[in-house]
Design an enzyme around this catalytic site. Structure first.
Site, PDB file in Angstrom:
ATOM      1  N   SER A  73      68.687  15.908  53.068  1.00 38.25           N
ATOM      2  CA  SER A  73      67.349  15.423  52.677  1.00 38.25           C
ATOM      3  C   SER A  73      66.693  16.212  51.560  1.00 38.25           C
ATOM      4  CB  SER A  73      66.412  15.454  53.876  1.00 38.25           C
ATOM      5  OG  SER A  73      66.564  14.303  54.627  1.00 38.25           O
ATOM      6  N   LYS A  76      65.997  14.528  48.323  1.00 41.18           N
ATOM      7  CA  LYS A  76      64.943  13.515  48.145  1.00 41.18           C
ATOM      8  C   LYS A  76      63.891  13.925  47.116  1.00 41.18           C
ATOM      9  CE  LYS A  76      65.437  11.885  52.924  1.00 41.18           C
ATOM     10  NZ  LYS A  76      64.887  12.000  54.303  1.00 41.18           N
ATOM     11  N   TYR A 199      72.297   6.595  48.100  1.00 46.25           N
ATOM     12  CA  TYR A 199      71.511   7.483  48.967  1.00 46.25           C
ATOM     13  C   TYR A 199      72.446   8.433  49.738  1.00 46.25           C
ATOM     14  CZ  TYR A 199      68.731   9.088  52.895  1.00 46.25           C
ATOM     15  OH  TYR A 199      68.130   9.879  53.837  1.00 46.25           O
ATOM     16  N   TYR A 251      58.925  17.177  57.514  1.00 47.53           N
ATOM     17  CA  TYR A 251      58.853  16.139  58.556  1.00 47.53           C
ATOM     18  C   TYR A 251      57.682  16.361  59.492  1.00 47.53           C
ATOM     19  CZ  TYR A 251      63.491  15.525  56.755  1.00 47.53           C
ATOM     20  OH  TYR A 251      64.541  15.361  55.932  1.00 47.53           O
ATOM     21  N   VAL A 269      69.112  18.234  57.143  1.00 47.58           N
ATOM     22  CA  VAL A 269      69.772  18.375  58.448  1.00 47.58           C
ATOM     23  C   VAL A 269      71.058  19.196  58.423  1.00 47.58           C
ATOM     24  CG1 VAL A 269      68.864  16.361  59.661  1.00 47.58           C
ATOM     25  CG2 VAL A 269      70.867  16.121  58.205  1.00 47.58           C
TER      26      VAL A 269
HETATM   27  N1  GLN Z   1      71.456  11.888  55.089  1.00 43.03           N
HETATM   28  C1  GLN Z   1      70.547  12.172  56.156  1.00 43.03           C
HETATM   29  C2  GLN Z   1      69.963  10.891  56.736  1.00 43.03           C
HETATM   30  O1  GLN Z   1      69.632   9.994  56.039  1.00 43.03           O
HETATM   31  C3  GLN Z   1      69.470  13.068  55.657  1.00 43.03           C
HETATM   32  C4  GLN Z   1      68.486  13.428  56.725  1.00 43.03           C
HETATM   33  C5  GLN Z   1      67.942  14.823  56.621  1.00 43.03           C
HETATM   34  O2  GLN Z   1      68.504  15.718  56.017  1.00 43.03           O
HETATM   35  N2  GLN Z   1      66.873  15.051  57.320  1.00 43.03           N
HETATM   36  O3  GLN Z   1      69.812  10.759  57.920  1.00 43.03           O
END
Ligand code: GLN
Length: 344
Positions: A73, A76, A199, A251, A269
């Protein structure tokens, strides 16, 4: 969180303090590896690295700093920057808002009733909408544009980890559902599989902890990579990127983070957390054991200690001076040739 580790002369020795934090939190083995992307379960729970890159190009680090992992993530924020560059703020704001949700990152979306926008670009819905804005005639062109953008921030060529990409593509039903819901409301066009592939590819980008700190330092340095001198993103977009990081980057821990640590940050994550001390440095921690919000357990401890010790919380006005800047000015990086000290 427990009492922060304190060091008498920490202000003048950042490297020693990083070493202390590393020693202190290496034994902390709370948390879980992310498992909903099967490939992520192959991580070693002991991996732990801390990196600081200053805006004048000095590097301080400790631990598994060369260990590669997928960015997840954290991608992003950089893709959001590219969408801003491709379309401008107003057009991007029509597609994705800037409102924190307090929901988990992968929550099935509540699109805004009137605008049908996902709340912000840091939850998966908003990130998928953001990725759909990346311009280029073919999927390969769009991927190459993203890779070029990431390599400007990092300072070397970057690659997608194909097993992780395929692993997420094969199991990402939730993200697929989110994308279909947005298609239903006309927020993304019908090339859903292409968007989801891009993505998953951006999330599977391979980085090290030092790479993350360099990316953060580039944001701290108004878009100019301090190690290469290359402009990674136009400086006019930095304010927007840092603002959404500050309010939405962690988050459903974003409010706590803003309260306790107080600088713009983003987690992923796979266990990375990257944070920006504006005009001073980028800081990254990598450690894959996660808490229930999906944030690195060791990472949170390290950042809370650093913030308390060096006073880089944006609203920490009590000292009337920034101990972090003083600490950096007094410190000499072990791997750096002499560079100008940071201006007072
Ligand atoms: N690729 C992961 C997802 O879309 C990224 C989520 C994350 O790092 N929080 O679930």
């Amino acid at each position: 969180m427990e009492e922060p580790a304190r060091l008498g002369h920490a202000m003048t020795d950042i490297q020693t303090f990083l070493n202390t934090l590393h020693d202190r939190y290496q034994p902390l083995d709370k948390g879980q590896l992310a498992s909903y992307i099967p490939e992520l379960t192959k991580a070693d729970p002991n991996w732990f690295a801390i990196s600081v890159v200053t805006v004048d190009g000095r590097v301080f680090q400790v631990g598994n700093v060369d260990q590669k992992f997928t960015i997840q993530s954290i991608s992003k924020i950089f893709v959001y920057g590219m969408a801003l560059a491709d379309h401008g703020r107003d057009r991007v704001l029509k597609k994705v808002g800037v409102e924190p949700t307090g929901d988990p990152f992968n929550s099935l979306i509540r699109l805004d009733e009137d605008s049908k926008r996902p709340d912000n670009p840091m939850i998966n819905a908003g990130a998928i909408a953001t990725t759909s804005l990346i311009q280029g005639p073919t999927p390969t062109d769009r991927l190459n544009r993203l890779l070029d953008m990431f390599s400007r921030y990092i300072g070397h060529q970057v690659y997608v980890d194909v097993p992780t990409f395929l692993s997420e593509r094969a199991t990402g039903h939730r993200n697929r559902a989110i994308a279909h819901l947005m298609l239903n409301f006309g927020m993304i066009d019908e090339h859903i599989e292409d968007v989801l592939d891009l993505y998953c590819q951006q999330c599977a980008l391979l980085v090290t902890c030092q790479d993350l700190a360099t990316m953060a330092a580039t944001l701290a340095n108004r878009g100019l990579n301090p190690l290469t001198g290359e402009q990674a993103v136009d400086s006019e977009h930095i304010r927007d990127i840092l603002s959404v990081m500050y309010t939405c980057g962690m988050y459903n821990f974003a409010g706590e983070w803003a309260f306790r640590v107080g600088i713009p940050a983003k987690s992923g994550v796979s266990g990375g957390i990257l944070a920006v001390v504006p005009n001073q440095a980028g800081i990254a921690v990598f450690s894959p054991l996660l808490d229930k919000n999906g944030n690195s357990v060791r990472g949170l401890r390290v950042f809370e200690n650093l913030s308390q010790t060096y006073g880089f919380h944006l609203f920490d006005l009590s000292m009337g001076r920034c101990r972090f800047r003083e600490g950096l000015a007094g410190a000499i990086a072990d791997d750096a040739s002499p560079r100008p000290a940071i201006a007072p």
